[in-house]
Design an enzyme around this catalytic site. Structure first.
Site, PDB file in Angstrom:
ATOM      1  CD  GLU A   1      -3.021  -0.976   2.310  1.00  0.00           C
ATOM      2  OE1 GLU A   1      -4.002  -0.600   1.935  1.00  0.00           O
ATOM      3  OE2 GLU A   1      -2.418  -1.075   3.451  1.00  0.00           O
TER       4      GLU A   1
ATOM      5  CG  HIS B   1      -8.540   6.285   2.290  1.00  0.00           C
ATOM      6  ND1 HIS B   1      -8.517   5.915   0.982  1.00  0.00           N
ATOM      7  CD2 HIS B   1      -7.940   5.000   2.997  1.00  0.00           C
ATOM      8  CE1 HIS B   1      -7.853   4.939   0.586  1.00  0.00           C
ATOM      9  NE2 HIS B   1      -7.611   4.285   1.901  1.00  0.00           N
TER      10      HIS B   1
ATOM     11  NE  ARG C   1      -3.949   5.855   3.528  1.00  0.00           N
ATOM     12  CZ  ARG C   1      -4.234   4.676   4.269  1.00  0.00           C
ATOM     13  NH1 ARG C   1      -4.852   5.057   5.567  1.00  0.00           N
ATOM     14  NH2 ARG C   1      -4.304   3.516   3.962  1.00  0.00           N
TER      15      ARG C   1
ATOM     16  CG  HIS D   1      -8.990   6.735   6.491  1.00  0.00           C
ATOM     17  ND1 HIS D   1     -10.200   5.789   6.451  1.00  0.00           N
ATOM     18  CD2 HIS D   1      -7.896   5.919   6.652  1.00  0.00           C
ATOM     19  CE1 HIS D   1      -9.606   4.456   6.350  1.00  0.00           C
ATOM     20  NE2 HIS D   1      -8.325   4.724   6.584  1.00  0.00           N
TER      21      HIS D   1
ATOM     22  NE  ARG E   1      -3.795   5.076  10.146  1.00  0.00           N
ATOM     23  CZ  ARG E   1      -4.368   4.303   9.140  1.00  0.00           C
ATOM     24  NH1 ARG E   1      -3.499   3.247   8.752  1.00  0.00           N
ATOM     25  NH2 ARG E   1      -5.423   4.579   8.577  1.00  0.00           N
TER      26      ARG E   1
HETATM   27  C1  SIN Z   1      -7.289   0.985   2.906  1.00  0.00           C
HETATM   28  O1  SIN Z   1      -7.449  -0.233   2.790  1.00  0.00           O
HETATM   29  O2  SIN Z   1      -7.008   1.760   2.192  1.00  0.00           O
HETATM   30  C2  SIN Z   1      -7.193   1.611   4.436  1.00  0.00           C
HETATM   31  C3  SIN Z   1      -6.176   0.953   5.028  1.00  0.00           C
HETATM   32  C4  SIN Z   1      -5.695   1.834   6.316  1.00  0.00           C
HETATM   33  O3  SIN Z   1      -6.386   2.727   6.737  1.00  0.00           O
HETATM   34  O4  SIN Z   1      -4.575   1.768   6.550  1.00  0.00           O
END
Ligand code: SIN
Length: 532
Positions: free
Chosen positions: A112, A233, A283, A344, A379
């Site tokens: 991610e 997010h 993010r 988020h 985060r």
């Molecule tokens: C996501 O699946 O994009 C969220 C995961 C997260 O907030 O760490």
């Protein structure tokens, strides 16, 4: 009710803290606001970040976490997170959580934003939270000695004559005579109440995320840190301007981890020129880039194009997202998904030490309600479930060490200064307009003025909706006040009028409420980094 430890909240942090406290031989009462499964954990899609691949290292996970946190992470806390994380994840598996596996039986790991390695475990494709919640819920139900009280909104902290936490007051929603205010008297209290996303009109958080723990902590004199760092997010499903309130469906970052690409309305990918990790940048970088496109092109959303992943991959990896999109008439197999940023995650919260202790003796905080120092100014993806797992274990160990005898709580003045539940919508709208992804001195002044006005709308009805509105107002005021004071752009705090991160601002903003009910702030600079 009386017990050794009162745990408030039933997501990964609360349930794990309860299991650890029980394993230490302590009596536990776990109270939760609605049903046991109604918190944020079950909405987690992407997964849990942990070093489980022999080619990966805790040092690499540490480096990615520190980079995402833009100079404000507490390195010692991050070290705890990345080194204690893998054994805690294995413990979760022994409790019964089943994660997705490769055909050879090894754990399927994905990537991610902000990660330089594949280290995210997931379950049911994109239903990690559902599986984690299921396994932990089953584990706590197996322990007949663990008392669970649902439909109980925590109100305030009870303290002993020495100022130590001695329990909580609750509003229990029950039938007839069981409806009303009660209390749990305990030798220690663990807050695991989750986040505060409902201070915004557009959020991925469920309706229960009303900042109850942070507000309770502030009222009890606890120190709260860095609440201005609200993570947006980048990709919440955009279903039209009219649908922009309440919980927004998440489109997991893991979709970009598998190769989906952000594009503008003309189909042009825009992340490549922005960051070396392109669509998998941290993010805050992605949310800012999307917001810039939206501002420049006067649009209210962009698109996530996942069509090239193919129907089979999308169905296997993202069944929940596909179902949610299709229910809204969008088929990600054949068309790009409309997305926009939404609030988020609260990176700040009740300040704790490495054992989850807040500044009030006997009061612990775990999970999103806490600020252990692992997230800094932003985060890293999928570090949140991990934080709940790791610090719940440390709290369990600390509780096992020594607890004083139960103290008689001194009387509290629960119910003072409650607000009309009707303030909630106006508050969330004002926060989204003036204290959202992009902030300025003017927008924050305007938001504070609205909050001041709303603060005068008092209520004498001491019901749960009144308490939630009051809590939202308390945390929104702390958030906007801190966002106003921090005159720089860092991590997920983006000031239009202060474009860069200032070295003078490399530090933490501490907030607390004094005995006169006034919000106080203190800036605590971090030592300067000496070049090697
Ligand atoms: C996501 O699946 O994009 C969220 C995961 C997260 O907030 O760490």
């Amino acid at each position: 009710m009386q017990t050794d430890v009162c745990i408030v909240g039933s997501g990964i942090a609360g349930l794990c803290a309860a299991l650890h406290a029980r394993a230490a031989g302590l009596g536990v009462i776990l109270v939760t606001k609605v049903n046991i499964d109604d918190g944020s954990t079950r909405w987690a899609q992407g997964g849990i970040a942990a070093v489980l691949d022999p080619a990966d290292t805790p040092e690499a996970h540490l480096a990615d976490t520190l980079t995402a946190g833009v100079g404000l992470c507490d390195e010692a806390a991050v070290r705890v997170l990345v080194t204690e994380g893998p054994p805690r994840v294995r413990e979760l598996m022994t409790l019964g959580a089943e994660f997705d596996r490769n055909p050879d039986g090894s754990l399927a790991l994905t990537r991610e934003g902000g990660h330089h390695a594949d280290r995210i475990i997931h379950a049911g494709g994109d239903a990690t939270g559902v599986e984690v919640q299921r396994a932990l819920h089953a584990a706590v139900r197996r322990d007949a000695g663990l008392r669970i009280v649902e439909h109980a909104l925590v109100l305030d902290l009870l303290t002993g004559a020495d100022g130590r936490a001695a329990g909580v007051t609750l509003h229990v929603l029950g039938e007839g005579s069981t409806d009303g205010v009660g209390a749990v008297v305990a030798r220690a209290v663990v807050l695991a109440t989750g986040g505060m996303g409902q201070v915004y009109s557009a959020t991925t958080n469920p309706s229960v995320s009303t900042g109850d723990g942070v507000a309770l902590g502030l009222r009890a004199g606890a120190v709260v840190t860095d609440v201005e760092f609200v993570q947006f997010h980048p990709t919440a499903l955009f279903l039209g301007a009219d649908a922009l309130s309440g919980q927004q469906p998440l489109v997991s970052e893991a979709m970009r981890g598998e190769g989906a690409v952000l594009v503008n309305a003309a189909g042009v990918a825009f992340m490549r020129g922005v960051h070396e990790l392109a669509d998998l940048a941290p993010r805050d970088v992605v949310a800012k880039a999307i917001t810039r496109v939206m501002l420049d092109q006067h649009v209210d959303h962009v698109f996530l194009d996942a069509r090239h992943l193919g129907a089979a991959t999308l169905e296997r990896r993202f069944p929940s997202i596909l179902a949610r999109c299709r229910a809204a008439g969008i088929d990600p197999v054949h068309e790009p998904i409309p997305v926009a940023p939404a609030a988020h995650y609260a990176s700040g919260g009740l300040r704790t030490d490495l054992d989850g202790q807040t500044s009030v003796p006997g009061l612990y905080a775990c999970g999103e309600v806490s600020c252990t120092g692992v997230h800094g100014a932003n985060r890293l993806a999928s570090n949140s479930l991990l934080e709940g797992l790791v610090f719940a274990g440390r709290i369990g160990a600390d509780l096992a060490g020594s607890l004083p005898p139960r103290a008689d709580p001194v009387a509290d003045d629960a119910g003072a200064g409650l607000l009309d539940p009707g303030v909630r919508t106006d508050l969330a709208d004002a926060m989204s307009v003036g204290a959202g992804v992009l902030r300025s001195s003017d927008s924050l002044d305007a938001t504070l003025a609205v909050l001041d006005r709303l603060g005068a709308r008092s209520s004498t009805d001491p019901g749960p909706l009144t308490w939630e509105a009051t809590n939202l107002h308390t945390v929104a005021t702390a958030l906007v006040t801190a966002a106003h004071r921090r005159e720089e752009t860092r991590g997920c705090h983006w000031r239009e009028d202060f474009a860069a991160a200032g070295e003078a601002w490399r530090g933490h903003l501490l907030a607390s409420i004094d005995e006169n009910g006034l919000l106080e702030q203190e800036f605590q600079p971090l030592p300067a980094v000496v070049p090697a």
